[in-house]
Design a protein around this motif. Sequence first.
Motif, short mmCIF file in Angstrom:
data_model
loop_
_atom_site.label_atom_id
_atom_site.label_comp_id
_atom_site.label_asym_id
_atom_site.label_seq_id
_atom_site.Cartn_x
_atom_site.Cartn_y
_atom_site.Cartn_z
N LEU A 8 0.86 -1.19 0.00
CA LEU A 8 0.00 0.00 0.00
C LEU A 8 0.89 1.24 0.00
CD1 LEU A 8 -2.82 1.28 0.18
CD2 LEU A 8 -2.59 1.17 2.68
N PRO A 9 1.22 1.76 -1.20
CA PRO A 9 2.10 2.93 -1.26
C PRO A 9 1.35 4.22 -0.90
CG PRO A 9 1.49 2.24 -3.47
CD PRO A 9 0.87 1.26 -2.52
N PHE A 10 2.10 5.14 -0.29
CA PHE A 10 1.52 6.41 0.17
C PHE A 10 2.50 7.54 -0.09
CE2 PHE A 10 1.57 9.62 3.50
CZ PHE A 10 0.29 10.12 3.42
N VAL A 11 1.97 8.62 -0.68
CA VAL A 11 2.75 9.84 -0.85
C VAL A 11 2.07 11.02 -0.18
CG1 VAL A 11 3.63 11.51 -2.54
CG2 VAL A 11 3.87 9.07 -2.97
N VAL A 34 1.51 -4.16 3.62
CA VAL A 34 2.79 -3.45 3.73
C VAL A 34 2.56 -1.98 3.38
CG1 VAL A 34 5.18 -3.32 2.96
CG2 VAL A 34 4.03 -5.54 3.06
N PRO A 35 2.26 -1.15 4.40
CA PRO A 35 2.11 0.28 4.12
C PRO A 35 3.49 0.88 3.88
CG PRO A 35 1.74 -0.15 6.45
CD PRO A 35 1.98 -1.48 5.79
N LEU A 36 3.66 1.46 2.70
CA LEU A 36 4.94 2.03 2.29
C LEU A 36 4.80 3.54 2.16
CD1 LEU A 36 7.85 1.95 1.11
CD2 LEU A 36 6.78 1.52 -1.12
N LEU A 79 6.90 0.45 6.32
CA LEU A 79 8.16 0.89 5.71
C LEU A 79 8.09 2.38 5.40
CD1 LEU A 79 8.71 -1.96 3.09
CD2 LEU A 79 9.93 -1.66 5.24
N GLU A 80 9.24 3.02 5.46
CA GLU A 80 9.35 4.44 5.13
C GLU A 80 10.60 4.60 4.26
OE1 GLU A 80 8.23 8.29 7.75
OE2 GLU A 80 9.76 6.98 8.58
N VAL A 81 10.43 5.26 3.09
CA VAL A 81 11.52 5.41 2.14
C VAL A 81 11.62 6.86 1.70
CG1 VAL A 81 12.34 4.75 -0.16
CG2 VAL A 81 11.26 3.04 1.29
N ILE A 102 0.17 -4.60 -5.76
CA ILE A 102 0.23 -3.22 -5.29
C ILE A 102 -1.18 -2.67 -5.32
CG2 ILE A 102 1.19 -0.92 -5.73
CD1 ILE A 102 3.48 -2.36 -7.27
N LEU A 103 -1.62 -2.10 -4.20
CA LEU A 103 -2.97 -1.55 -4.10
C LEU A 103 -2.95 -0.07 -4.46
CD1 LEU A 103 -4.04 -3.15 -0.69
CD2 LEU A 103 -4.25 -4.09 -3.00
N LEU A 104 -3.78 0.29 -5.43
CA LEU A 104 -3.88 1.67 -5.91
C LEU A 104 -5.33 2.12 -5.82
CD1 LEU A 104 -1.73 1.22 -9.13
CD2 LEU A 104 -0.95 2.08 -6.91
N PHE A 105 -5.54 3.34 -5.40
CA PHE A 105 -6.90 3.86 -5.23
C PHE A 105 -7.08 5.12 -6.06
CE2 PHE A 105 -6.06 1.35 -1.49
CZ PHE A 105 -7.25 0.67 -1.30
N VAL A 106 -8.24 5.20 -6.73
CA VAL A 106 -8.58 6.39 -7.51
C VAL A 106 -10.04 6.74 -7.24
CG1 VAL A 106 -6.95 5.92 -9.39
CG2 VAL A 106 -9.26 5.04 -9.54
N ASN A 107 -10.37 7.98 -7.55
CA ASN A 107 -11.76 8.41 -7.61
C ASN A 107 -11.87 9.37 -8.78
OD1 ASN A 107 -10.87 10.95 -6.71
ND2 ASN A 107 -11.60 10.65 -4.63
N LYS A 108 -13.01 9.98 -8.96
CA LYS A 108 -13.17 10.81 -10.16
C LYS A 108 -12.29 12.05 -10.12
CE LYS A 108 -17.04 13.89 -9.38
NZ LYS A 108 -18.33 14.33 -9.88
N LYS A 109 -11.78 12.40 -8.96
CA LYS A 109 -10.89 13.56 -8.85
C LYS A 109 -9.44 13.20 -9.17
CE LYS A 109 -13.42 16.24 -5.46
NZ LYS A 109 -13.36 16.84 -4.12
#
Length: 182
Positions: A8-11, A34-36, A79-81, A102-109
């Motif tokens: 689960l990548p996060f920016v 795995v939250p990244l 994890l933190e990178v 890899i889990l990716l999330f989207v919405n109309k925005k």
Amino acid sequence: MKTTRFLLPFVHGVEKFAIEQAILLAKSHQATLVPLVLIHVPEERRKKGVRLEYLQQSKDFLETVRQKADWYSVQIERLEVFTSDVVQSINLVASEMECEGILLFVNKKGGILLQLHEIKRLMEMPVRKLYVLRLPTNERVNFVQELRWRFSDWLNGRSKRQGEPTQKQEYLDEEVGLSIKA
């Protein structure tokens, strides 16, 4: 026995609903989540360091994931990178951790947890399976627009046929800029 892992990548943007959906998906597959956290540090800013709000947001994300994972009894490996190339780092960690996907999330925005351009780059060069989940937006759809979609779909008979996108689905695909089939 091999452990199944979902990355689960996060920016940016701590979105609790997306985090909860990721945890529920991991639980349904008896997988470890795995939250990244990816803290983007451009090459020219390396000497100056990272902005404090990015560090705080990463801590908030990891804490939210930990709390939700505890609630649902899901194992996590946090994890933190620090990176100058977010997409390359996601692919590298997914490979090294032997993640199922890899889990990716989207919405109309646009993108949730990641920028839309990062999601598109991941889709162009996938290293692992990509699970793209479309979430509803928090804002309400215009009532008149919703009626138009339903009436149009009813006229076209699409609501009864499987596999054909509805007017609403086509509109959402155009808004997000991705063509994703569920």
